[in-house]
Design a protein around this motif. Structure first.
Motif, PDB file in Angstrom:
ATOM      1  N   VAL A 179      78.041   1.822   4.970  1.00  0.00           N
ATOM      2  CA  VAL A 179      79.303   1.378   5.562  1.00  0.00           C
ATOM      3  C   VAL A 179      79.012  -0.224   5.812  1.00  0.00           C
ATOM      4  CG1 VAL A 179      80.799   1.448   7.624  1.00  0.00           C
ATOM      5  CG2 VAL A 179      79.901   3.470   6.499  1.00  0.00           C
ATOM      6  N   ALA A 180      79.877  -1.006   5.676  1.00  0.00           N
ATOM      7  CA  ALA A 180      79.827  -2.526   5.669  1.00  0.00           C
ATOM      8  C   ALA A 180      81.026  -3.154   6.247  1.00  0.00           C
ATOM      9  CB  ALA A 180      79.203  -3.292   4.310  1.00  0.00           C
ATOM     10  N   SER A 181      81.018  -4.275   6.963  1.00  0.00           N
ATOM     11  CA  SER A 181      82.115  -4.982   7.783  1.00  0.00           C
ATOM     12  C   SER A 181      82.022  -6.126   7.036  1.00  0.00           C
ATOM     13  CB  SER A 181      81.832  -5.373   9.164  1.00  0.00           C
ATOM     14  OG  SER A 181      81.535  -3.991   9.835  1.00  0.00           O
ATOM     15  N   VAL A 182      83.389  -6.406   6.615  1.00  0.00           N
ATOM     16  CA  VAL A 182      83.879  -7.666   5.801  1.00  0.00           C
ATOM     17  C   VAL A 182      84.742  -8.373   6.722  1.00  0.00           C
ATOM     18  CG1 VAL A 182      85.178  -8.501   3.701  1.00  0.00           C
ATOM     19  CG2 VAL A 182      83.642  -6.544   3.730  1.00  0.00           C
ATOM     20  N   GLN A 183      84.287  -9.671   7.032  1.00  0.00           N
ATOM     21  CA  GLN A 183      85.026 -10.517   7.870  1.00  0.00           C
ATOM     22  C   GLN A 183      85.794 -11.586   7.073  1.00  0.00           C
ATOM     23  OE1 GLN A 183      83.041 -13.659  10.415  1.00  0.00           O
ATOM     24  NE2 GLN A 183      84.273 -12.724  11.930  1.00  0.00           N
ATOM     25  N   ILE A 184      87.172 -11.657   6.961  1.00  0.00           N
ATOM     26  CA  ILE A 184      87.970 -12.759   6.459  1.00  0.00           C
ATOM     27  C   ILE A 184      88.346 -13.916   7.278  1.00  0.00           C
ATOM     28  CG2 ILE A 184      90.203 -12.971   5.117  1.00  0.00           C
ATOM     29  CD1 ILE A 184      88.588  -9.465   5.634  1.00  0.00           C
ATOM     30  N   PRO A 185      87.462 -15.085   7.005  1.00  0.00           N
ATOM     31  CA  PRO A 185      88.067 -16.231   8.167  1.00  0.00           C
ATOM     32  C   PRO A 185      89.347 -16.717   7.977  1.00  0.00           C
ATOM     33  CG  PRO A 185      85.818 -16.617   6.824  1.00  0.00           C
ATOM     34  CD  PRO A 185      86.399 -15.340   6.223  1.00  0.00           C
ATOM     35  N   ASP A 186      90.023 -16.538   6.528  1.00  0.00           N
ATOM     36  CA  ASP A 186      91.437 -16.945   6.471  1.00  0.00           C
ATOM     37  C   ASP A 186      92.317 -16.224   7.155  1.00  0.00           C
ATOM     38  OD1 ASP A 186      90.128 -18.887   4.698  1.00  0.00           O
ATOM     39  OD2 ASP A 186      90.887 -17.988   2.713  1.00  0.00           O
ATOM     40  N   LEU A 187      91.973 -15.106   7.521  1.00  0.00           N
ATOM     41  CA  LEU A 187      92.800 -14.226   8.256  1.00  0.00           C
ATOM     42  C   LEU A 187      92.596 -14.211  10.001  1.00  0.00           C
ATOM     43  CD1 LEU A 187      93.719 -11.255   5.848  1.00  0.00           C
ATOM     44  CD2 LEU A 187      95.077 -13.355   6.144  1.00  0.00           C
ATOM     45  N   GLY A 188      92.035 -15.224  10.280  1.00  0.00           N
ATOM     46  CA  GLY A 188      91.720 -15.339  11.748  1.00  0.00           C
ATOM     47  C   GLY A 188      90.598 -14.754  12.184  1.00  0.00           C
ATOM     48  N   GLY A 189      89.630 -14.333  11.027  1.00  0.00           N
ATOM     49  CA  GLY A 189      88.289 -13.681  11.197  1.00  0.00           C
ATOM     50  C   GLY A 189      88.547 -12.219  11.345  1.00  0.00           C
ATOM     51  N   LYS A 190      89.571 -11.742  10.903  1.00  0.00           N
ATOM     52  CA  LYS A 190      89.872 -10.401  10.539  1.00  0.00           C
ATOM     53  C   LYS A 190      88.813  -9.445  10.084  1.00  0.00           C
ATOM     54  CE  LYS A 190      93.190  -6.846   9.150  1.00  0.00           C
ATOM     55  NZ  LYS A 190      94.393  -6.720   8.255  1.00  0.00           N
ATOM     56  N   ILE A 191      88.364  -8.215  10.695  1.00  0.00           N
ATOM     57  CA  ILE A 191      87.140  -7.543  10.032  1.00  0.00           C
ATOM     58  C   ILE A 191      87.811  -6.124   9.619  1.00  0.00           C
ATOM     59  CG2 ILE A 191      85.135  -6.281  10.791  1.00  0.00           C
ATOM     60  CD1 ILE A 191      84.387  -8.441  12.710  1.00  0.00           C
ATOM     61  N   ILE A 192      87.559  -5.876   8.433  1.00  0.00           N
ATOM     62  CA  ILE A 192      87.887  -4.603   7.734  1.00  0.00           C
ATOM     63  C   ILE A 192      86.606  -3.853   7.382  1.00  0.00           C
ATOM     64  CG2 ILE A 192      89.073  -3.553   6.006  1.00  0.00           C
ATOM     65  CD1 ILE A 192      90.621  -6.088   5.722  1.00  0.00           C
ATOM     66  N   LYS A 193      86.650  -2.622   7.581  1.00  0.00           N
ATOM     67  CA  LYS A 193      85.368  -1.758   7.148  1.00  0.00           C
ATOM     68  C   LYS A 193      85.704  -1.226   5.853  1.00  0.00           C
ATOM     69  CE  LYS A 193      83.492  -1.156  11.553  1.00  0.00           C
ATOM     70  NZ  LYS A 193      81.778  -1.491  11.602  1.00  0.00           N
ATOM     71  N   GLY A 194      84.328  -1.125   5.134  1.00  0.00           N
ATOM     72  CA  GLY A 194      84.425  -0.612   3.837  1.00  0.00           C
ATOM     73  C   GLY A 194      83.146  -0.130   3.328  1.00  0.00           C
ATOM     74  N   ASN A 195      83.018   0.529   2.435  1.00  0.00           N
ATOM     75  CA  ASN A 195      81.612   1.244   1.826  1.00  0.00           C
ATOM     76  C   ASN A 195      81.262   0.266   0.625  1.00  0.00           C
ATOM     77  OD1 ASN A 195      81.924   3.287   3.654  1.00  0.00           O
ATOM     78  ND2 ASN A 195      83.478   4.281   2.334  1.00  0.00           N
ATOM     79  N   ILE A 196      79.750   0.334   0.653  1.00  0.00           N
ATOM     80  CA  ILE A 196      79.326  -0.459  -0.548  1.00  0.00           C
ATOM     81  C   ILE A 196      79.696   0.609  -1.854  1.00  0.00           C
ATOM     82  CG2 ILE A 196      77.250  -1.281  -1.803  1.00  0.00           C
ATOM     83  CD1 ILE A 196      76.106  -2.050   1.016  1.00  0.00           C
ATOM     84  N   ALA A 197      80.564   0.029  -2.820  1.00  0.00           N
ATOM     85  CA  ALA A 197      80.755   0.695  -3.990  1.00  0.00           C
ATOM     86  C   ALA A 197      79.715   0.473  -5.275  1.00  0.00           C
ATOM     87  CB  ALA A 197      82.090   0.503  -4.497  1.00  0.00           C
ATOM     88  N   PRO A 253      90.235  -1.749   1.767  1.00  0.00           N
ATOM     89  CA  PRO A 253      91.488  -1.548   1.679  1.00  0.00           C
ATOM     90  C   PRO A 253      92.202  -2.663   1.721  1.00  0.00           C
ATOM     91  CG  PRO A 253      91.052  -0.688   3.775  1.00  0.00           C
ATOM     92  CD  PRO A 253      89.710  -0.806   3.035  1.00  0.00           C
ATOM     93  N   ASN A 254      93.528  -2.770   1.306  1.00  0.00           N
ATOM     94  CA  ASN A 254      94.302  -3.825   1.377  1.00  0.00           C
ATOM     95  C   ASN A 254      95.844  -3.411   1.531  1.00  0.00           C
ATOM     96  OD1 ASN A 254      95.278  -6.667   1.300  1.00  0.00           O
ATOM     97  ND2 ASN A 254      95.315  -6.578  -0.994  1.00  0.00           N
ATOM     98  N   PRO A 255      96.061  -2.899   2.900  1.00  0.00           N
ATOM     99  CA  PRO A 255      97.508  -2.723   3.091  1.00  0.00           C
ATOM    100  C   PRO A 255      98.575  -3.860   3.127  1.00  0.00           C
ATOM    101  CG  PRO A 255      96.186  -2.582   5.080  1.00  0.00           C
ATOM    102  CD  PRO A 255      95.134  -2.757   3.913  1.00  0.00           C
ATOM    103  N   GLY A 256      99.372  -3.702   2.515  1.00  0.00           N
ATOM    104  CA  GLY A 256     100.345  -4.996   2.650  1.00  0.00           C
ATOM    105  C   GLY A 256     100.122  -5.968   1.836  1.00  0.00           C
ATOM    106  N   ASN A 257      99.025  -5.960   0.888  1.00  0.00           N
ATOM    107  CA  ASN A 257      98.472  -6.724   0.130  1.00  0.00           C
ATOM    108  C   ASN A 257      98.337  -8.230   0.800  1.00  0.00           C
ATOM    109  OD1 ASN A 257      98.569  -5.019  -2.115  1.00  0.00           O
ATOM    110  ND2 ASN A 257     100.573  -5.402  -2.726  1.00  0.00           N
ATOM    111  N   ALA A 258      97.864  -8.144   1.962  1.00  0.00           N
ATOM    112  CA  ALA A 258      97.725  -9.341   2.667  1.00  0.00           C
ATOM    113  C   ALA A 258      96.443 -10.159   2.277  1.00  0.00           C
ATOM    114  CB  ALA A 258      97.501  -9.113   4.210  1.00  0.00           C
ATOM    115  N   LEU A 259      95.473  -9.403   1.679  1.00  0.00           N
ATOM    116  CA  LEU A 259      94.224 -10.194   1.092  1.00  0.00           C
ATOM    117  C   LEU A 259      94.489 -10.588  -0.340  1.00  0.00           C
ATOM    118  CD1 LEU A 259      91.768  -7.432   2.258  1.00  0.00           C
ATOM    119  CD2 LEU A 259      92.595  -9.482   3.485  1.00  0.00           C
ATOM    120  N   LYS A 260      93.810 -11.704  -0.689  1.00  0.00           N
ATOM    121  CA  LYS A 260      94.158 -12.113  -2.051  1.00  0.00           C
ATOM    122  C   LYS A 260      92.672 -12.446  -2.665  1.00  0.00           C
ATOM    123  CE  LYS A 260      98.517 -12.590  -1.079  1.00  0.00           C
ATOM    124  NZ  LYS A 260      99.326 -11.506  -1.766  1.00  0.00           N
ATOM    125  N   PRO A 261      92.454 -12.065  -4.093  1.00  0.00           N
ATOM    126  CA  PRO A 261      91.465 -12.365  -4.438  1.00  0.00           C
ATOM    127  C   PRO A 261      91.023 -14.041  -4.608  1.00  0.00           C
ATOM    128  CG  PRO A 261      92.761 -10.837  -5.909  1.00  0.00           C
ATOM    129  CD  PRO A 261      93.602 -11.162  -4.846  1.00  0.00           C
TER     130      PRO A 261
END
Length: 406
Positions: free
Chosen positions: A263-281, A301-309
């Motif tokens: 299990v890893a935590s991914v922080q997205i600075p562009d979304l105010g530092g939002k943290i999303i849990k995920g698994n190393i695939a 996961p990317n609910p609502g497609n808020a995250l962008k490549p």
């Protein structure tokens, strides 16, 4: 009698002068135990009060210490305040092996779809002409003119007419013939609904519409209207953004702490530092020979497609918490393979000590050896003390470290 009195007076005078001279020498010797220096520029030393020739501040008195430890550094109160020297008592506490990696969001390669043409022909119409357009599953993608497909349509309609004409008057199995012709049309990309419409109208359109087999955003548009496409040629690439990969790079020395499924935590600075849990695939089994860096991917996961490549991210890998001595990272001075801290050895006196460090977690670092619980350690201003020691003595404080606790 007068001579005796005169001689006695002369002896008294000589002894008085000698005692005064001795007292003067003692005072002079005592005075040499005090010198004057600048708190901002300690290289300025004078034997009497005055002004600093550099910053013009008043010189402050300082006492020469007899038998002082050459590996210790003593400051006055003003120097401690100006350098903002702060100390703390080291104690046992909980610390975890937290790895922080930088990365970037990318497409989930398992959710990419390439839509290809099943027949050779000319693209007459594109329903989506821009990359980034969203395509729903089942939506029309393009219309194609194909000689081979049109011939197959005519063969099917001809077999259907023959069956209706020669009912019961031939040994030809028209049902099997029609089934084979229909399967050919289905394999070349026509739908059941398109075949039913063709049967109903008894007419084959020269253009055939192909529909999207999946939902996603167009990442690559390989053709334009009027282009000729070969059988199997790619028309568009679609990406499903319901999940993304956070791709990060880790040095090979950290790979023993990383495994697929962690299990890893991914922080997205562009979304105010939002943290999303995920698994190393995925953990790349191959390590770059030049950089000794390995690639790992975390599926999120990317609910609502808020995250962008393309968004930058931080990947946090948490391991088991342990009870150990720890310090703020800034309290430890590291030089290659060595690490030192400054401990308070007395009143306004500090001494450098070599330590062995362990894992880092956030802003703290584990101390494996070199310090004991209860030691008073400089947690702010350690680098200033280090520079001051080198400036005053011209020697590296590591040369005088205390090895007794290692």
């Amino acid at each position: 009698m007068q001579k005796i009195l005169l001689f006695t007076a002369m002896l008294f005078f000589l002894f008085s002068c000698k005692n005064a001279k001795n007292a003067e020498q003692e005072n002079e010797h005592a005075a040499h135990d005090i010198y004057y220096t600048c708190s901002m520029h300690p290289q300025v030393v004078a034997d009497k009060p005055g002004k600093c020739p550099i910053c013009h501040m008043d010189l402050v008195p300082a006492e020469k210490k007899k038998n002082a430890d050459p590996n210790a550094l003593q400051l006055n109160e003003q120097q401690i305040q100006l350098a903002n020297i702060q100390t703390d008592t080291i104690r046992n506490g909980s610390i975890g092996n937290r790895i922080v990696l930088t990365g970037i969001l990318n497409f989930d390669q398992t959710k990419l779809e390439t839509v290809s043409s099943r027949v050779a022909g000319r693209i007459e119409k594109l329903y989506y002409k821009n990359t980034g357009d969203f395509v729903s599953k089942g939506a029309p993608l393009f219309e194609i003119y194909s000689e081979e497909l049109n011939n197959a349509k005519q063969e099917y309609l001809l077999a259907l007419d023959r069956k209706n004409t020669f009912i019961g008057e031939t040994v030809i199995d028209f049902d099997q013939l029609l089934e084979s012709a229909k399967n050919k049309l289905l394999l070349w990309g026509m739908t059941e609904a398109q075949i039913e419409t063709m049967i109903k109208n008894r007419k084959a359109s020269p253009l055939t519409t192909f529909y999207s087999p999946a939902s996603g955003y167009i990442t690559t548009l390989n053709i334009r209207e009027g282009d000729y496409v070969m059988e199997g040629g790619a028309v568009v690439n679609l990406a499903n953004l319901s999940t993304l990969w956070a791709e990060a790079q880790a040095y090979s020395a950290r790979m023993p702490d990383v495994s697929a499924g962690t299990v890893a935590s991914v922080q997205i600075p562009d979304l105010g530092g939002k943290i999303i849990k995920g698994n190393i695939a995925f953990v790349n089994p191959e390590i770059s020979a030049d950089t000794r860096i390995n690639l790992l991917r975390v599926s999120i996961p990317n609910p609502g497609n808020a995250l962008k490549p393309g968004m930058p991210v931080y990947v946090f890998l948490e391991n088991t918490q342990t009870n150990a001595l720890s310090l703020p990272i800034d309290a430890v001075i590291r030089d290659g393979a060595n690490a030192t801290v400054w401990v308070q050895a007395g009143d306004k006196t500090y001494k450098s000590r070599m330590v062995k460090t362990g894992v880092e977690s956030g802003d703290r670092i584990e101390i494996l050896s070199g310090l004991n619980e209860g030691d008073i350690v400089v947690v702010n201003g350690a680098y200033l003390l280090n520079s001051e020691f080198i400036f005053k003595t011209g020697a590296d404080p590591m040369a005088g470290h205390d090895m007794s606790n290692m």
